[in-house]
Design an enzyme around this catalytic site. Structure first.
Site, PDB file in Angstrom:
ATOM      1  N   LYS A  69       0.865  -1.188   0.000  1.00 25.46           N
ATOM      2  CA  LYS A  69       0.000   0.000   0.000  1.00 25.46           C
ATOM      3  C   LYS A  69       0.900   1.235   0.000  1.00 25.46           C
ATOM      4  O   LYS A  69       1.893   1.275   0.748  1.00 25.46           O
ATOM      5  CB  LYS A  69      -0.880  -0.027   1.257  1.00 25.46           C
ATOM      6  CG  LYS A  69      -1.916   1.078   1.349  1.00 25.46           C
ATOM      7  CD  LYS A  69      -2.748   0.894   2.628  1.00 25.46           C
ATOM      8  CE  LYS A  69      -3.864   1.904   2.756  1.00 25.46           C
ATOM      9  NZ  LYS A  69      -4.675   1.689   3.976  1.00 25.46           N
ATOM     10  N   SER A 116      -9.498   1.701   3.149  1.00 21.95           N
ATOM     11  CA  SER A 116      -8.683   2.501   2.270  1.00 21.95           C
ATOM     12  C   SER A 116      -7.673   1.714   1.436  1.00 21.95           C
ATOM     13  O   SER A 116      -7.141   2.240   0.463  1.00 21.95           O
ATOM     14  CB  SER A 116      -7.917   3.542   3.094  1.00 21.95           C
ATOM     15  OG  SER A 116      -7.035   2.929   4.015  1.00 21.95           O
ATOM     16  N   SER A 140      -9.676  -0.749   7.226  1.00 18.57           N
ATOM     17  CA  SER A 140      -9.112  -0.537   5.881  1.00 18.57           C
ATOM     18  C   SER A 140      -8.375  -1.726   5.284  1.00 18.57           C
ATOM     19  O   SER A 140      -8.009  -1.686   4.112  1.00 18.57           O
ATOM     20  CB  SER A 140      -8.179   0.679   5.893  1.00 18.57           C
ATOM     21  OG  SER A 140      -8.924   1.862   5.975  1.00 18.57           O
TER      22      SER A 140
END
Lengths: 55, 446
Positions: free
Chosen positions: B75, B150, B174
């Site tokens: 990420k 997210s 997330s």
């Protein structure tokens, strides 16, 4: 500071900073703050909150 | 989906080269990324170099373990030395990491190959991956829908084979939300167990770093390597026997605003686990309906502190929705932040009480299927509800409490969208949680 006082001040500040889009959002935050302040663990600041390590 | 567990042995024997696996992932990225926007940065040259080196080492008899030569992604708020870390924001478009994050270093030392940095909701401050400085990401099961967030790009990458595993972060859900929305596995470790050093924070007291993967076994593989070295164990775990497994199921707040298909899918899965020997008891979280207010004040307070300087100096570089929420966050009063801290401690205590006498808690990961892109509300049981609060509803309690939790796929809605089952375990017993998840996964697939 009451939530009404805080909200009025926050909205005026947002206006002053040229962020009128914030004003309706602040109403939502005020509702969450009302909820938080009304929670029973906030009834008495002298009372200990249980901690996860007292399990 | 190809799993790391299936392929690691073949890589170790040299029958499949890391270079070939990496080329396959890079080809998928080239094919699918223009449509799904899962990656912000693709590190093709470095990945191929790492892969060739892995192949040489393996051929020389120096196989490092199951992640050696395996293409994974990070990420894009996790530092990888020499590569930009944007956190999904133009505020950080020129930020080049001068060192690996702790988790990146551990994965690098295990021989993993890094194919790129994945898209996310800007600064991890949202659940849909729609507000990114690098464009919105799309769900591979239905590109008109959000992949969740997210860590949306990370979940897309694994669901489509653009990488075989990935690392995300979870502040309110997330990791688990996009894992559920994209039909993969996401493990949120116990708070503090996996280092967040070298990871852009949203709320340091709620942030968790963890893996997203194609299977529970793969999630364990990644998690095991990301742990402190002193705690690393074997690459694999045995599934817990379902007979004798005791699960706690919530009623009330955590069960009363569920999409009908999600509710049916999760209930059918629980019934299947019961048929195979698990027992299910009712448990309570008395202050569950205060969680959203607690969470909001903590995340806002923490995010306002982190972003104070750049909100002043570079407001135009934020996406408008995230900038406005951060501006609003600056109005949280210290006294309310402290009230929320007290609430957080109470929730942690109540989750411990709910776990008394059971092996794990069971509930949906995501109350609704992946929402349409742009939706602010969706109808649930007759009335419209806010997408953001619905998406956080089942996951944020365990960010507040810090308990380990895992999401695994448990079927699809009538529209073919994945449903996620969440299991929550005791602190200090993540391996036992993963063993229960292995058993649940086997029962779901049988």
């Amino acid at each position: 500071m009451t939530i009404a006082e805080w909200l009025a001040a926050a909205k005026a500040d947002a206006e002053r900073h040229g962020l009128p889009e914030l004003i309706p959002m602040l109403d939502g935050l005020a509702q969450a703050t009302e909820r938080l302040r009304a929670a029973d663990w906030n009834d008495n600041p002298d009372k200990d909150t249980p901690h996860d390590d007292d399990h | 989906m190809t799993t790391i567990t299936e392929i690691a042995g073949i890589v170790s024997s040299g029958r499949i080269k890391s270079e070939k696996l990496t080329e396959d992932c890079l080809s998928k990225i080239a094919e699918l990324n223009p449509k799904l926007n899962a990656f912000i940065t693709v590190t093709a040259d470095e990945a191929l170099q790492q892969a060739r080196h892995a192949d040489q080492e393996i051929a020389a008899g120096r196989w490092l373990g199951s992640l050696h030569g395996i293409p994974i992604s990070l990420k894009d708020l996790i530092d990888q030395q020499g590569v930009r870390t944007t956190a999904g924001s133009l505020v950080r478009r020129d930020h080049i990491a001068d060192a690996d994050a702790v988790v990146t270093k551990r994965l690098r030392d295990a021989g993993a190959v890094f194919v790129g940095k994945t898209n996310l909701h800007e600064f991890a401050f949202g659940t849909t991956t729609e507000d990114s400085g690098f464009g919105l990401a799309r769900n591979p099961h239905d590109p008109s829908r959000s992949p969740g967030g997210s860590s949306g790009g990370s979940a897309i990458a694994v669901a489509t084979g653009m990488s075989l595993g990935t690392v995300g972060t979870d502040t309110g859900g997330s990791i688990r939300i996009p894992a559920a929305a994209c039909g993969i596995v996401g493990l949120k470790p116990e708070w503090g167990h996996i280092s967040a050093s070298g990871v852009v924070p949203l709320s340091r007291q709620l942030d968790h770093v963890g893996p997203l993967a194609a299977s529970v076994a793969d999630a364990w593989l990644l998690y095991n390597v990301m742990q402190p070295e002193s705690e690393q164990t074997g690459d694999s775990l045995d599934a817990a026997p379902l007979k004798g497994l005791k699960l706690g199921r919530f009623s009330g707040y955590l069960a009363d605003r569920l999409d009908a298909d999600v509710e049916r899918g999760v209930n059918q899965t629980i019934e299947r686990l019961q048929q195979r020997g698990a027992t299910v008891v009712d448990v309570k979280l008395p202050h569950a309906d205060d969680m959203a207010a607690i969470y909001l004040h903590l995340v806002f307070g923490d995010a306002a502190e982190y972003h104070a300087r750049t909100l002043m100096s570079r407001p135009q570089d934020y996406t408008t929705p995230v900038r406005l929420r951060l501006e609003m966050a600056r109005y949280v009063l210290a006294e309310d932040y402290i009230r929320a801290l007290r609430g957080k401690a109470l929730i942690a205590h109540e989750v411990d009480r709910a776990l008394d006498g059971v092996n794990a808690l069971v509930l949906p990961s995501l109350a609704i299927p992946a929402p349409p892109i742009g939706a602010v509300t969706v109808p649930v049981k007759g009335g419209p509800d806010a997408v953001r609060s619905l998406m956080l509803r089942c996951t944020q309690p365990f960010n507040l409490s810090g308990h380990p939790a895992i999401s695994l796929p448990c079927g699809k809605t009538g529209d073919g969208l994945p449903i996620g089952l969440q299991l929550v375990g005791h602190k200090g017993r993540t391996p036992a949680l993963v063993q229960a998840a292995l058993a649940a996964e086997a029962a779901i697939r049988s």
